[in-house]
Design a protein around this motif. Sequence first.
Motif, PDB file in Angstrom:
ATOM      1  N   ALA A  11      -7.265   0.658   5.728  1.00 42.53           N
ATOM      2  CA  ALA A  11      -7.748   1.683   4.800  1.00 42.53           C
ATOM      3  C   ALA A  11      -7.660   3.072   5.426  1.00 42.53           C
TER       4      ALA A  11
ATOM      5  N   ILE B   1     -10.898   1.680  -2.264  1.00 35.29           N
ATOM      6  CA  ILE B   1     -10.426   0.537  -1.477  1.00 35.29           C
ATOM      7  C   ILE B   1     -11.674  -0.165  -0.931  1.00 35.29           C
TER       8      ILE B   1
ATOM      9  N   ILE C   5      -9.833   9.051  -1.071  1.00 41.49           N
ATOM     10  CA  ILE C   5      -9.972   7.594  -0.996  1.00 41.49           C
ATOM     11  C   ILE C   5     -11.410   7.261  -0.641  1.00 41.49           C
TER      12      ILE C   5
ATOM     13  N   LEU D  20       0.802  -1.220   0.000  1.00 40.10           N
ATOM     14  CA  LEU D  20       0.000   0.000   0.000  1.00 40.10           C
ATOM     15  C   LEU D  20       0.837   1.273   0.000  1.00 40.10           C
TER      16      LEU D  20
ATOM     17  N   PHE E 152     -13.648   4.164   0.669  1.00 41.27           N
ATOM     18  CA  PHE E 152     -13.530   2.832   1.277  1.00 41.27           C
ATOM     19  C   PHE E 152     -14.919   2.228   1.412  1.00 41.27           C
TER      20      PHE E 152
ATOM     21  N   VAL F 177      -8.447  -1.171  -5.031  1.00 39.45           N
ATOM     22  CA  VAL F 177      -7.659  -2.122  -4.248  1.00 39.45           C
ATOM     23  C   VAL F 177      -8.628  -2.905  -3.374  1.00 39.45           C
TER      24      VAL F 177
END
Length: 547
Positions: A199, A288, A244, A161, A246, A185
């Motif tokens: 994460a 993610i 990001i 990561l 998640f 991911v």
Amino acid sequence: MLESKSNRVALYASAFLVIILVLFAMLRDNADKITLNDATEILDNHLVKKVVVSKDYVYLKTDKDFYKIASSQVTPKMFIDYQVEVDSGSNIIVYLLFLVLFLGIGSLVFRWLQKSPLKIGRSIQKDLSISAYETTRPIESTKSDVTFNDIGGISDVKIELEEIIDFMKNPKRYKTFGARMPRGVLLVGPPGVGKTMIAKAVANEAGVPFYYQSGASFVQIYVGMGAKRVHELFSAAKNNSPSIIFIDEIDAVGKTRDGQRNDEREATLNQLLTEMDGFENSSGVIVIAATNKIDILDSALLRAGRFDRRVFVELPTKRERESILSKYLAQIPHELDVKAIANMTVGFNGASLAALVNEAALLSIRQHDFQVTIDHFHHVKDKVMFGKKKLQMLSDKQKEYRVTYQAAKVTCATYFNLPFEKLMLSSEKLTPRTDDPLIKHELESRVKMLLAGMVACGIKFNEHASSAKVDLDEAKEIVNKMLQEYGMGESLLAKDKEQEIFMSRLYDETRILLESLLEVINKVENVLYERESITKEDVKIFIDKYL
């Protein structure tokens, strides 16, 4: 505001209407008007039960009916045989006082309900609007305060990561080289290994907004709401890129489509696939997701261009458990050997290790000890692994069977050096299940340990108790996998009755082993009678002495 004002006006109008209706029902004159001849006939037949005189009428009440006749038509002599009541109008005053009291109490109750969270007038509306609010409230990012230093035992995952973190910090470096980062991911691993924390740590290390959603939050009862929520999530992330997204437990929305129905979940999945396809390489948004059921995810979700990279987060190794335990024990008074605790926690995930340390600390406080010791960990280990069960009361005979059963199991487990530290007489489990790759003789050793209790009871009592069911079921399961899935039988394909033959062979070998260790089992039984627990080291001393 306008809506609440109009609701209040409607409520007051309804209350006023109800009051008018009540007054009308209570005060209206519902007596039937009759003639003088009718009144004379009723009075002569002695049917009248009550006579009430008002200013304009005389009211005659019988068992079934209520009559009235004008006062000017009658004379007092007609009622000489009856007790006459005079209506002075006090009943109306009583009614009015009752209504005033009713209105006063109603007003107080209404004001209390307005201030109370249980507002009757709005409860139904609130219930209906909860889901709508959840799906229409704006998507907001969260600030992650988790770092990789807070997570122990993920060195391999961290290396995977760090590339993504570097990309989000220095995107030009990759663009000039002609490389692109994966758009998605997928963190794959069993529950409790810290996928969500990983994460959060990535978002913190990269210094970017973090958008968290669970897969279940997209599956709404309203058609189209899940797809709308997905679109809003990706739009918010793009507007605040680099960022990001998640998605936890993505399998809730990303299950394989069977093509037989087009329900809300499939519409949401289609929207998710479309949004990930719409990413530009320069968008600066990385998705993610976490799951422990990668085998049920739709193939379109796993293809290149969506979740290109998969990072497998496994159960921590011994060294990783040491690292995790060190972090959790940092603020707890102790003089423990972390390696010893790591040795006794084979099969524990990060969440279980956190719970174990916390339970040990709570036990230490309950016992008024100044620091946590290894004994505290021994006492709470089974509670964390298998849960706390209320033990049945055992008779002397049942306890004798249980002692023999557990003594044989712990002796066999120590002989084959299976991973455990201590056996409690009250515990049904000795070692946790494991899906780690095991060699044939290691699997056979585990099956022999599971059969040892039954074998010992058969040797000593010529029978065994029903409590052996759990161990017997696990032994059958292991043998079945060895023959059907691992190809560990006489041939790669299991033959008829081979499972029965295989199990009988292991049972006989266990019997031969325990007959040679009867002295050890007797010693272990004595310890269990006295202390109701025994450590692996104690059993090992007995075995070394008698072999």
